[in-house]
Design a protein around this motif. Structure first.
Motif, PDB file in Angstrom:
ATOM      1  N   TRP A 111       0.830  -1.216   0.000  1.00  0.00           N
ATOM      2  CA  TRP A 111       0.000   0.000   0.000  1.00  0.00           C
ATOM      3  C   TRP A 111       0.858   1.258   0.000  1.00  0.00           C
ATOM      4  CZ3 TRP A 111      -0.572   3.447   4.294  1.00  0.00           C
ATOM      5  CH2 TRP A 111      -1.569   4.411   4.134  1.00  0.00           C
ATOM      6  N   LEU A 112       1.872   1.296   0.842  1.00  0.00           N
ATOM      7  CA  LEU A 112       2.745   2.466   0.907  1.00  0.00           C
ATOM      8  C   LEU A 112       3.438   2.717  -0.429  1.00  0.00           C
ATOM      9  CD1 LEU A 112       4.311   1.756   4.409  1.00  0.00           C
ATOM     10  CD2 LEU A 112       2.927   3.768   3.846  1.00  0.00           C
ATOM     11  N   HIS A 113       3.921   1.661  -1.044  1.00  0.00           N
ATOM     12  CA  HIS A 113       4.605   1.815  -2.320  1.00  0.00           C
ATOM     13  C   HIS A 113       3.634   2.223  -3.440  1.00  0.00           C
ATOM     14  CE1 HIS A 113       7.868  -0.504  -0.314  1.00  0.00           C
ATOM     15  NE2 HIS A 113       8.623   0.248  -1.078  1.00  0.00           N
ATOM     16  N   GLU A 114       2.448   1.626  -3.453  1.00  0.00           N
ATOM     17  CA  GLU A 114       1.483   1.980  -4.492  1.00  0.00           C
ATOM     18  C   GLU A 114       1.008   3.423  -4.362  1.00  0.00           C
ATOM     19  OE1 GLU A 114      -1.764  -0.623  -5.295  1.00  0.00           O
ATOM     20  OE2 GLU A 114      -0.534  -2.446  -5.161  1.00  0.00           O
ATOM     21  N   ARG A 115       0.832   3.876  -3.133  1.00  0.00           N
ATOM     22  CA  ARG A 115       0.370   5.249  -2.925  1.00  0.00           C
ATOM     23  C   ARG A 115       1.518   6.256  -3.063  1.00  0.00           C
ATOM     24  NH1 ARG A 115      -3.297   2.347  -3.535  1.00  0.00           N
ATOM     25  NH2 ARG A 115      -5.203   2.188  -2.283  1.00  0.00           N
ATOM     26  N   GLN A 116       2.747   5.774  -3.038  1.00  0.00           N
ATOM     27  CA  GLN A 116       3.946   6.603  -3.240  1.00  0.00           C
ATOM     28  C   GLN A 116       4.026   7.767  -2.237  1.00  0.00           C
ATOM     29  OE1 GLN A 116       3.805   7.643  -7.461  1.00  0.00           O
ATOM     30  NE2 GLN A 116       4.947   5.783  -7.969  1.00  0.00           N
ATOM     31  N   PHE A 117       3.737   7.448  -0.995  1.00  0.00           N
ATOM     32  CA  PHE A 117       3.853   8.469   0.052  1.00  0.00           C
ATOM     33  C   PHE A 117       5.320   8.799   0.293  1.00  0.00           C
ATOM     34  CE2 PHE A 117      -0.160   6.293   1.613  1.00  0.00           C
ATOM     35  CZ  PHE A 117      -1.007   7.309   1.187  1.00  0.00           C
ATOM     36  N   ASP A 118       5.553  10.033   0.683  1.00  0.00           N
ATOM     37  CA  ASP A 118       6.894  10.449   1.083  1.00  0.00           C
ATOM     38  C   ASP A 118       7.253   9.698   2.370  1.00  0.00           C
ATOM     39  OD1 ASP A 118       9.190  11.691   1.962  1.00  0.00           O
ATOM     40  OD2 ASP A 118       8.387  13.723   1.891  1.00  0.00           O
ATOM     41  N   PRO A 119       8.361   8.958   2.411  1.00  0.00           N
ATOM     42  CA  PRO A 119       8.725   8.246   3.643  1.00  0.00           C
ATOM     43  C   PRO A 119       8.825   9.155   4.858  1.00  0.00           C
ATOM     44  CG  PRO A 119      10.046   7.462   1.807  1.00  0.00           C
ATOM     45  CD  PRO A 119       9.285   8.659   1.300  1.00  0.00           C
ATOM     46  N   ALA A 120       9.133  10.423   4.644  1.00  0.00           N
ATOM     47  CA  ALA A 120       9.244  11.351   5.769  1.00  0.00           C
ATOM     48  C   ALA A 120       7.878  11.721   6.339  1.00  0.00           C
ATOM     49  CB  ALA A 120       9.985  12.617   5.334  1.00  0.00           C
ATOM     50  N   ALA A 121       6.794  11.368   5.626  1.00  0.00           N
ATOM     51  CA  ALA A 121       5.450  11.773   6.053  1.00  0.00           C
ATOM     52  C   ALA A 121       4.749  10.707   6.884  1.00  0.00           C
ATOM     53  CB  ALA A 121       4.602  12.108   4.829  1.00  0.00           C
ATOM     54  N   VAL A 122       5.402   9.571   7.114  1.00  0.00           N
ATOM     55  CA  VAL A 122       4.749   8.468   7.801  1.00  0.00           C
ATOM     56  C   VAL A 122       5.763   7.739   8.669  1.00  0.00           C
ATOM     57  CG1 VAL A 122       5.147   6.950   5.817  1.00  0.00           C
ATOM     58  CG2 VAL A 122       3.351   6.370   7.451  1.00  0.00           C
ATOM     59  N   THR A 123       5.296   7.187   9.782  1.00  0.00           N
ATOM     60  CA  THR A 123       6.141   6.359  10.645  1.00  0.00           C
ATOM     61  C   THR A 123       5.579   4.946  10.666  1.00  0.00           C
ATOM     62  OG1 THR A 123       6.828   8.226  12.021  1.00  0.00           O
ATOM     63  CG2 THR A 123       7.015   6.033  12.983  1.00  0.00           C
ATOM     64  N   VAL A 124       6.452   3.988  10.405  1.00  0.00           N
ATOM     65  CA  VAL A 124       6.054   2.580  10.330  1.00  0.00           C
ATOM     66  C   VAL A 124       6.871   1.773  11.324  1.00  0.00           C
ATOM     67  CG1 VAL A 124       6.047   0.516   8.872  1.00  0.00           C
ATOM     68  CG2 VAL A 124       5.330   2.722   7.929  1.00  0.00           C
ATOM     69  N   GLY A 125       6.188   1.025  12.156  1.00  0.00           N
ATOM     70  CA  GLY A 125       6.843   0.121  13.091  1.00  0.00           C
ATOM     71  C   GLY A 125       6.475  -1.319  12.784  1.00  0.00           C
ATOM     72  N   SER A 126       7.422  -2.220  12.978  1.00  0.00           N
ATOM     73  CA  SER A 126       7.104  -3.636  12.879  1.00  0.00           C
ATOM     74  C   SER A 126       7.810  -4.373  14.009  1.00  0.00           C
ATOM     75  CB  SER A 126       7.490  -4.202  11.516  1.00  0.00           C
ATOM     76  OG  SER A 126       6.866  -5.472  11.333  1.00  0.00           O
ATOM     77  N   LYS A 127       7.600  -5.677  14.053  1.00  0.00           N
ATOM     78  CA  LYS A 127       8.118  -6.474  15.174  1.00  0.00           C
ATOM     79  C   LYS A 127       8.689  -7.791  14.668  1.00  0.00           C
ATOM     80  CE  LYS A 127       4.020  -4.939  17.649  1.00  0.00           C
ATOM     81  NZ  LYS A 127       3.155  -4.972  16.433  1.00  0.00           N
ATOM     82  N   TRP A 128       9.630  -8.306  15.435  1.00  0.00           N
ATOM     83  CA  TRP A 128      10.216  -9.607  15.158  1.00  0.00           C
ATOM     84  C   TRP A 128      10.133 -10.452  16.424  1.00  0.00           C
ATOM     85  CZ3 TRP A 128      14.239 -11.878  17.820  1.00  0.00           C
ATOM     86  CH2 TRP A 128      14.912 -11.043  18.732  1.00  0.00           C
ATOM     87  N   GLY A 129      10.217 -11.777  16.258  1.00  0.00           N
ATOM     88  CA  GLY A 129      10.240 -12.654  17.426  1.00  0.00           C
ATOM     89  C   GLY A 129       9.176 -13.723  17.418  1.00  0.00           C
ATOM     90  N   TYR A 130       8.136 -13.557  16.589  1.00  0.00           N
ATOM     91  CA  TYR A 130       7.150 -14.604  16.359  1.00  0.00           C
ATOM     92  C   TYR A 130       7.153 -14.931  14.874  1.00  0.00           C
ATOM     93  CZ  TYR A 130       4.639 -14.426  20.877  1.00  0.00           C
ATOM     94  OH  TYR A 130       4.284 -14.512  22.199  1.00  0.00           O
ATOM     95  N   THR A 131       7.013 -16.199  14.547  1.00  0.00           N
ATOM     96  CA  THR A 131       6.890 -16.645  13.162  1.00  0.00           C
ATOM     97  C   THR A 131       5.460 -17.094  12.913  1.00  0.00           C
ATOM     98  OG1 THR A 131       9.205 -17.341  13.057  1.00  0.00           O
ATOM     99  CG2 THR A 131       7.689 -18.308  11.436  1.00  0.00           C
ATOM    100  N   TYR A 132       4.858 -16.589  11.849  1.00  0.00           N
ATOM    101  CA  TYR A 132       3.488 -16.960  11.486  1.00  0.00           C
ATOM    102  C   TYR A 132       3.472 -18.388  10.961  1.00  0.00           C
ATOM    103  CZ  TYR A 132      -1.042 -16.794   9.045  1.00  0.00           C
ATOM    104  OH  TYR A 132      -2.316 -17.045   8.609  1.00  0.00           O
ATOM    105  N   THR A 133       2.637 -19.250  11.545  1.00  0.00           N
ATOM    106  CA  THR A 133       2.649 -20.666  11.200  1.00  0.00           C
ATOM    107  C   THR A 133       1.272 -21.214  10.829  1.00  0.00           C
ATOM    108  OG1 THR A 133       2.418 -21.234  13.557  1.00  0.00           O
ATOM    109  CG2 THR A 133       4.658 -21.159  12.649  1.00  0.00           C
ATOM    110  N   ALA A 134       0.280 -20.339  10.656  1.00  0.00           N
ATOM    111  CA  ALA A 134      -1.089 -20.811  10.407  1.00  0.00           C
ATOM    112  C   ALA A 134      -1.370 -21.129   8.950  1.00  0.00           C
ATOM    113  CB  ALA A 134      -2.096 -19.776  10.905  1.00  0.00           C
ATOM    114  N   ASP A 135      -0.430 -20.784   8.044  1.00  0.00           N
ATOM    115  CA  ASP A 135      -0.582 -21.111   6.626  1.00  0.00           C
ATOM    116  C   ASP A 135      -1.904 -20.587   6.060  1.00  0.00           C
ATOM    117  OD1 ASP A 135       0.294 -22.216   4.197  1.00  0.00           O
ATOM    118  OD2 ASP A 135      -0.755 -24.102   4.572  1.00  0.00           O
TER     119      ASP A 135
END
Length: 327
Positions: A81-105
């Motif tokens: 979505w961010l890439h398609e909308r071509q927002f300025d990276p300076a205009a948005v803050t994005v956080g993500s997390k590591w430590g769990y692996t998705y396993t529900a397929d």
């Protein structure tokens, strides 16, 4: 919505953010999740739904978005979505997390929906995966659900790797869960690498039913650490989907102020002086729009005092959460 600082991290956030835990996968523990998704789990359909909610959030002024490796395709949807909308990276803050692996397929029913591991190899693998999907919007990387039991706050190789990432300009955070949130937050505040505090922000559960992390979050805020509030609606327990008569006091306060349960619960969280951003976990445009009405609630501080009797013990709250069914 006006931008504000996420502690001393150098990142800007809005009072209300959007978390993608319920938007990125067909199964989740929020009450009524299947109804929110209209039981339509095709990847293309869910991507379209996620984009619609993200578009609505952006139009309303939301500028903080939160994902995780274990939220199914959340990073993929958000990054696309961010890439398609071509927002300025300076205009948005994005956080993500590591430590769990998705396993529900991509299944609603699974033996295990996610598997937790806070080891160095998991961090290194998931960091690459997150960067591929989110760069150049990748601002904040958080340990997902750090606990004392996982040992991650004493794992020097992991902490050193996080410090290296921080030196590259990515803010470092952690999310916490469980009845010992306050202990973990205080332990994290003491973590330094080469004399520099490692963590720039903390993400914690705080809501009208579970307030135990509040004092530790105030300490974090006072130390310049950003505070992100998750699960402000207690996975739907503070919405109209919960028929528990114990919420009569909440209904009374809402009636007096012309607010809905969700708007009031979010507004009270947003009114905490230590909270930089409170996450909506909406999985539909309608629910997001209802959540956004929290910005219009007045006198939320007084409402919080009137609702103090709703608070549960941490042990009781987290035991109830553990019993919530996926979908």
């Amino acid at each position: 919505m006006q931008l504000r600082n996420l502690g001393a991290s150098g990142l800007a956030v809005t009072p209300l953010g959007l978390g993608l835990a319920a938007l990125g996968r067909p199964g989740y523990i929020n009450l009524g999740h299947a109804e929110d998704l209209e039981a339509m789990y095709d990847v293309a359909v869910m991507r379209q739904r996620a984009y619609a909610v993200l578009d609505a959030a952006w139009a309303a002024g939301v500028r903080y978005f939160d994902a995780a490796r274990s939220y199914g395709r959340a990073e993929e949807f958000l990054g696309g979505w961010l890439h398609e909308r071509q927002f300025d990276p300076a205009a948005v803050t994005v956080g993500s997390k590591w430590g769990y692996t998705y396993t529900a397929d991509w299944q609603v029913v699974a033996e295990a929906h996610e598997v937790k591991a806070h080891e160095l190899d998991v961090f290194e693998r998931q960091l690459i995966e997150s960067q591929v999907l989110l760069t150049p919007y990748f601002n904040l990387y958080q340990i997902h659900s750090a606990t004392l039991e996982s040992g991650v706050l004493a794992n020097l190789p992991v902490l050193t790797a996080l410090a290296r990432l921080k030196a590259q300009g990515v803010a470092i955070g952690l999310s916490v869960s469980g009845p010992r949130q306050a202990e973990v937050i205080r332990r994290a505040l003491a973590v330094t690498i080469d004399g520099v505090r490692l963590f720039d922000c903390v993400q914690a559960t705080w809501n009208l039913l579970e307030t135990s992390a509040g004092p530790a979050l105030a300490e974090a805020h006072a130390a310049g650490v950003g505070v992100i509030v998750k699960e402000a609606l207690a996975n739907g327990r503070l919405t109209d989907r919960n028929a528990d008569p114990a919420l009569a006091a909440l209904d009374q306060v809402c009636a007096e102020r012309g607010a809905t349960r969700d708007a009031m619960a979010l507004a009270v969280a947003m009114a905490q002086p230590w909270a930089n951003v409170v996450l909506s976990g909406a999985a539909s445009v309608a629910h997001l729009q209802a959540n956004l009405r929290a910005c219009d609630v007045t006198d939320a501080e007084a409402a919080a005092s009137a609702l103090a009797a709703l608070v549960e013990s941490p042990a009781a709250y987290w035991a109830t959460r553990a019993r919530l069914a996926w979908n």
